[in-house]
Design a protein around this motif. Structure first.
Motif: not given
Length: 264
Positions: A23-46
């Motif tokens: 499930s790669h749960a540890q990676w998902t946990d990190q991504l949800q903390k530090y990845v931010v969706w931008v431009h109405n969800g078509v791009a992201s920043k970290v």
């Protein structure tokens, strides 16, 4: 005799106390903390600044990746293997940036004869590896997975690259998530769009660098064929959509923005 037989089996097939978490749960946990969706969800920043202060869980996930043996990996399904390699590429890319942060671009890491993608700075499947090893030797090409959609899943920590999603790729819905990654990237008008004035389909340089990877995918005979199903994502103009569906819009390639995808 029975005891000797059991010992022999254990030597041949050693028991592992911790099976890899598919499930790669540890990676998902990190991504949800530090990845931010931008431009109405078509791009992201970290948020690299915050992530740099909290690398413990990321390091534990990287250790999990590095502890997988080649024998264990070979027993997995195709989609488990591909999800593993995609997540590994993205996680080790983030780790490389965090180690050198602050930087304005990932291309600042390394030297002209030793780019960030050629540095062997981690272990995977029992060997010292580089990011290029994962992408070009383990995933791409007819001898690999023959899967061009990985170009929208592997993330190079730059504004010009596809979005780093805020969850891990997993085998159970990998095909769906790869399709979503393609649609999301082609919906980003900063990177891909039909130019009504020139009549050209302006697309990311990714399609210039790796154009041959898309030939043959779902019946595509040309690069233009690949874009046909994505006409609504690429243009809000009906004439433009028609030309994209017909495959008659000439292609031009946009400059690639190597600025760090940093959420400051």
């Amino acid at each position: 005799m029975t005891r000797c037989f059991l010992i022999a089996l254990l030597l041949m097939f050693p028991l592992t106390s911790h099976a890899f978490d598919q499930s790669h749960a540890q990676w998902t946990d990190q991504l949800q903390k530090y990845v931010v969706w931008v431009h109405n969800g078509v791009a992201s920043k970290v948020n690299y600044a915050a992530w740099k202060k909290d690398r413990g869980n990321l390091n534990r996930y990287l250790e999990q990746l590095s502890n997988v043996s080649k024998q264990e990996y070979q027993r997995w399904s195709r989609d488990q293997q591909l999800a593993f390699l995609i997540n590994a590429y993205n996680a080790f890319t983030v780790a490389l940036v965090l180690k050198n942060y602050p930087v304005d671009s990932i291309k600042e890491i390394g030297f002209w004869f030793r780019s960030p993608w050629k540095q062997r700075f981690f272990t995977l499947l029992g060997e010292d590896r580089s990011l290029d090893d994962i992408e070009h030797r383990m995933i791409r090409g007819r001898s690999g997975f023959d899967e061009p959609r990985i170009h929208f899943a592997l993330v190079c920590a730059s504004v010009g690259c596809p979005a780093l999603p805020n969850e891990a790729f997993v085998a159970v819905d990998l095909d769906k998530k790869l399709d979503e990654a393609v649609s999301r990237f082609l919906s980003d008008r900063q990177r891909n769009r039909f130019n009504v004035t020139t009549g050209q389909l302006e697309v990311s340089s990714i399609f210039d660098w790796y154009g041959n990877d898309f030939i043959g995918f779902r019946g595509s005979k040309t690069l233009q064929d690949f874009f046909r199903p994505y006409a609504p994502q690429l243009s809000g103009d009906l004439v433009g959509q028609k030309r994209i569906r017909e495959g008659t819009a000439p292609l031009s390639f946009l400059p690639y923005d190597w600025t760090l995808n940093d959420y400051r």
